[in-house]
Write an enzyme that holds these catalytic residues in place. Structure first.
Site, PDB file in Angstrom:
ATOM      1  N   ALA A   6       0.821  -1.208   0.000  1.00 28.34           N
ATOM      2  CA  ALA A   6       0.000   0.000   0.000  1.00 28.34           C
ATOM      3  C   ALA A   6       0.856   1.261   0.000  1.00 28.34           C
ATOM      4  O   ALA A   6       1.969   1.284   0.532  1.00 28.34           O
ATOM      5  CB  ALA A   6      -0.934  -0.002   1.196  1.00 28.34           C
TER       6      ALA A   6
ATOM      7  N   ASP B 125       3.884  21.786   2.446  1.00 27.89           N
ATOM      8  CA  ASP B 125       3.983  21.777   3.909  1.00 27.89           C
ATOM      9  C   ASP B 125       4.637  20.487   4.412  1.00 27.89           C
ATOM     10  O   ASP B 125       4.935  19.580   3.630  1.00 27.89           O
ATOM     11  CB  ASP B 125       2.600  21.951   4.545  1.00 27.89           C
ATOM     12  CG  ASP B 125       1.646  20.817   4.177  1.00 27.89           C
ATOM     13  OD1 ASP B 125       1.901  19.685   4.609  1.00 27.89           O
ATOM     14  OD2 ASP B 125       0.659  21.049   3.444  1.00 27.89           O
TER      15      ASP B 125
ATOM     16  N   HIS C  69       6.348  18.250  -5.813  1.00 28.88           N
ATOM     17  CA  HIS C  69       6.268  19.657  -6.204  1.00 28.88           C
ATOM     18  C   HIS C  69       7.141  20.559  -5.356  1.00 28.88           C
ATOM     19  O   HIS C  69       7.063  21.782  -5.462  1.00 28.88           O
ATOM     20  CB  HIS C  69       4.820  20.138  -6.164  1.00 28.88           C
ATOM     21  CG  HIS C  69       4.013  19.656  -7.313  1.00 28.88           C
ATOM     22  ND1 HIS C  69       2.667  19.893  -7.449  1.00 28.88           N
ATOM     23  CD2 HIS C  69       4.366  18.941  -8.406  1.00 28.88           C
ATOM     24  CE1 HIS C  69       2.219  19.341  -8.562  1.00 28.88           C
ATOM     25  NE2 HIS C  69       3.231  18.757  -9.160  1.00 28.88           N
TER      26      HIS C  69
ATOM     27  N   SER D  43       1.144 -15.350  31.973  1.00 28.22           N
ATOM     28  CA  SER D  43       2.302 -15.811  32.751  1.00 28.22           C
ATOM     29  C   SER D  43       1.805 -16.851  33.753  1.00 28.22           C
ATOM     30  O   SER D  43       0.664 -16.797  34.214  1.00 28.22           O
ATOM     31  CB  SER D  43       2.978 -14.651  33.484  1.00 28.22           C
ATOM     32  OG  SER D  43       2.084 -14.062  34.415  1.00 28.22           O
TER      33      SER D  43
ATOM     34  N   LEU E 263       6.366 -15.703  31.426  1.00 26.00           N
ATOM     35  CA  LEU E 263       6.832 -16.914  32.085  1.00 26.00           C
ATOM     36  C   LEU E 263       5.794 -18.030  31.986  1.00 26.00           C
ATOM     37  O   LEU E 263       4.629 -17.844  32.300  1.00 26.00           O
ATOM     38  CB  LEU E 263       7.119 -16.614  33.559  1.00 26.00           C
ATOM     39  CG  LEU E 263       7.500 -17.800  34.442  1.00 26.00           C
ATOM     40  CD1 LEU E 263       8.872 -18.330  34.058  1.00 26.00           C
ATOM     41  CD2 LEU E 263       7.458 -17.390  35.917  1.00 26.00           C
TER      42      LEU E 263
ATOM     43  N   PHE F 157      10.641  -9.340  27.838  1.00 28.25           N
ATOM     44  CA  PHE F 157      10.949  -8.222  28.724  1.00 28.25           C
ATOM     45  C   PHE F 157      12.380  -8.309  29.242  1.00 28.25           C
ATOM     46  O   PHE F 157      12.863  -9.403  29.586  1.00 28.25           O
ATOM     47  CB  PHE F 157       9.969  -8.207  29.903  1.00 28.25           C
ATOM     48  CG  PHE F 157       8.648  -7.598  29.559  1.00 28.25           C
ATOM     49  CD1 PHE F 157       8.330  -6.303  29.946  1.00 28.25           C
ATOM     50  CD2 PHE F 157       7.710  -8.313  28.823  1.00 28.25           C
ATOM     51  CE1 PHE F 157       7.111  -5.738  29.621  1.00 28.25           C
ATOM     52  CE2 PHE F 157       6.487  -7.759  28.495  1.00 28.25           C
ATOM     53  CZ  PHE F 157       6.188  -6.468  28.889  1.00 28.25           C
TER      54      PHE F 157
ATOM     55  N   ARG G 247       5.572  -2.220  27.195  1.00 28.90           N
ATOM     56  CA  ARG G 247       4.170  -2.635  27.080  1.00 28.90           C
ATOM     57  C   ARG G 247       3.402  -1.735  26.109  1.00 28.90           C
ATOM     58  O   ARG G 247       2.568  -2.208  25.337  1.00 28.90           O
ATOM     59  CB  ARG G 247       3.502  -2.604  28.461  1.00 28.90           C
ATOM     60  CG  ARG G 247       3.939  -3.739  29.363  1.00 28.90           C
ATOM     61  CD  ARG G 247       3.051  -3.842  30.603  1.00 28.90           C
ATOM     62  NE  ARG G 247       3.393  -5.038  31.356  1.00 28.90           N
ATOM     63  CZ  ARG G 247       4.210  -5.051  32.396  1.00 28.90           C
ATOM     64  NH1 ARG G 247       4.772  -3.915  32.808  1.00 28.90           N
ATOM     65  NH2 ARG G 247       4.478  -6.183  33.024  1.00 28.90           N
TER      66      ARG G 247
ATOM     67  N   GLY H 275       1.800  -7.211  36.251  1.00 27.75           N
ATOM     68  CA  GLY H 275       2.100  -6.839  34.868  1.00 27.75           C
ATOM     69  C   GLY H 275       0.931  -7.103  33.936  1.00 27.75           C
ATOM     70  O   GLY H 275       0.684  -6.336  32.996  1.00 27.75           O
TER      71      GLY H 275
ATOM     72  N   GLU I 143      -1.092  -4.434  31.559  1.00 27.43           N
ATOM     73  CA  GLU I 143      -1.340  -4.632  30.121  1.00 27.43           C
ATOM     74  C   GLU I 143      -2.836  -4.570  29.809  1.00 27.43           C
ATOM     75  O   GLU I 143      -3.240  -4.061  28.760  1.00 27.43           O
ATOM     76  CB  GLU I 143      -0.745  -5.965  29.673  1.00 27.43           C
ATOM     77  CG  GLU I 143       0.769  -5.937  29.619  1.00 27.43           C
ATOM     78  CD  GLU I 143       1.400  -7.283  29.316  1.00 27.43           C
ATOM     79  OE1 GLU I 143       0.668  -8.205  28.899  1.00 27.43           O
ATOM     80  OE2 GLU I 143       2.622  -7.411  29.497  1.00 27.43           O
TER      81      GLU I 143
END
Length: 479
Positions: A21, A112, A150, A288, A324, A355, A373, A401, A405
């Site tokens: 794309a 721009d 341009h 985990s 884990l 991590f 995260r 954790g 998340e």
């Protein structure tokens, strides 16, 4: 949503997933940020010539008339560009949405820097090209190329404005013609804020049409449906509608299909739909386990592995922080399925972000984990939560954790799907979601409710969860 729009979303999403794309941005997209369009830019020039810019269809000619009457001196045109485009305005929602899409190739006729600024804002490294010499160099680590065919506001004297500029373009900017021609042949373009009155683009499209005849690549253009203006006569309105219809039909010669919207705000909603559908092809698996509960380690890992294989089989991508006790099973199932299909690669289907647990300083560790995260969640549109426990001082506790998340996924608009049957913090999260289905799934709450209930009931064998869980993901990934 009408059939043409749905067809566009389906096909353009496929091109996004296959990295085929590209975007072409015209002045109409910058107007919402506060910049003038071509008509606004040349209004004072036209007035000085005794013309009404609203009655002039060929604005390139207006710029040329000014040069003709000023012995070909560009001072006033250059100064006009500086006055109108030197202020660094903020990108609009539309530019930010385009910057977040997995697209590397952006073309524009604008002077721009809105597209560049939007890309940089979302953390992308931009390689801008507005001179022939820049085409021959590559910025290290780039992940987005912006071709400004341009020119750029930093060099107003070299901006393409007049008939003289357009007539010499083939000689002065030949490499840009070659580059754009190649991209139009190889990529599927989405045109935005573009009126298709630019002679350069018309020339390039015509060459491609003659060369490839019935084998041109499909492109799309989002265009606002002509609405009746205030105090506009019925006759003038009908004439404008007829003209727009003829333009739409003419674009089909170049295999450019127009997708009409009723209001400019609909453009934003359409781009949001593209972004959301793309993200929902990526499923984040957050999980985990130090303690595998009643299921046991072997059954849990087999379940997670089968689940990962099924996602890959559905041509979905998996993102995981390699939690884990869960992450290894995700990788096992995903890689086995990927390698069973020759046309796919691990990099395309699996995003792993283990991590960095070796960070000792707790403040630095927290900052790093938070950013980690955020980047991981930003890749996905659906988040699955499995178990979520860890050992602290010899005790099994819920994984904070996973809660982080979950909250982050909610704030980023992901569909959150806790597998309550797996226990631990996933069970708590399931209670929150199941207790307010309409809040978390406002579009399809009736269909989603029984599927959510099925993945929240206690089961002896986790394999019984596969069917309702996959049905739920099927439903969510197609919204």
């Amino acid at each position: 949503m009408d059939r043409d729009t749905e067809d566009f979303l389906t096909k353009f999403l496929k091109e996004l997933r296959e990295n085929n794309a590209a975007i072409f941005v015209g002045a109409g997209l910058s107007k919402a940020a506060g910049y003038v369009d071509w008509s606004g830019l040349l209004a004072p020039i036209a007035k000085a010539l005794g013309l009404d810019v609203a009655r002039e269809a060929d604005l390139v000619a207006v710029a040329q008339y000014h040069l003709n009457s000023n012995a070909s001196h560009r001072y006033h045109l250059n100064q006009l560009l500086i006055e109108e485009f030197s202020d660094l305005k903020d990108p609009t929602d539309n530019q930010m949405l385009l910057a977040r899409l997995p697209i590397q190739t952006y073309w524009t006729t604008n002077y721009d820097r809105l597209i560049e600024k939007a890309l940089e804002t979302v953390g992308r490294r931009v390689d801008a090209k507005y001179t022939n010499e820049q085409l021959a160099t590559t910025r290290r680590g780039r992940d987005a190329i912006v071709y400004k065919m341009h020119g750029d506001i930093e060099h107003p004297d070299k901006a393409i404005l007049s008939k003289d500029d357009y007539e010499r373009y083939h000689d002065t900017h030949g490499p840009f013609i070659t580059a754009l021609s190649g991209d139009l042949v190889e990529k599927t373009f989405l045109f935005l804020g573009f009126s298709f009155t630019d002679p350069n683009l018309d020339f390039i499209l015509s060459r491609i049409r003659v060369r490839f005849t019935q084998h041109q690549r499909q492109h799309y253009c989002i265009m606002r449906k002509r609405a009746r203006l205030k105090d506009e006569s019925k006759k003038d309105f009908e004439y404008a509608v007829t003209k727009q219809t003829l333009v739409m039909q003419d674009l089909l010669r170049f295999n450019i299909k127009v997708i009409f919207v009723d209001e400019f705000s609909d453009v934003t909603r359409l781009l949001e739909a593209v972004q959301n559908r793309y993200r929902r092809r990526t499923v984040l698996i957050s999980g985990s386990a130090f303690d595998y509960g009643a299921w046991g380690r072997e059954a849990t890992e087999q379940f997670v592995s089968k689940f990962a294989r099924a996602l890959i089989d559905k041509d979905l991508r998996i993102a995981s922080g390699f939690g884990l006790g869960i992450g290894g099973a995700v990788v096992t199932g995903a890689v086995q399925q990927i390698y069973s299909i020759r046309q796919r690669s691990v990099d395309e289907q699996l995003l792993l972000r283990p991590f960095p647990i070796g960070i000792k300083n707790m403040d630095e560790r927290q900052r790093t984990f938070t950013r980690y995260r955020e980047e991981l969640v930003a890749q996905a549109g659906i988040a699955i939560f499995i178990m979520g426990n860890k050992e602290v001082d010899g005790k099994i506790v819920n994984a904070d954790g996973m809660r982080a998340e979950f909250e982050l996924a909610k704030s980023k608009g992901l569909y959150v799907v806790p597998v309550g049957s797996s226990g631990s913090i996933a069970s708590e999260l399931w209670n929150e979601v199941a207790g307010d289905i309409k809040k978390f799934f406002p579009k399809n709450s009736t269909k989603i409710r029984p599927l959510m209930e099925a993945i929240g009931k206690p089961v002896k064998s986790p394999d019984k969860l596969l069917k309702p869980l996959l049905e739920l993901i099927d439903l969510l990934s197609k919204e």
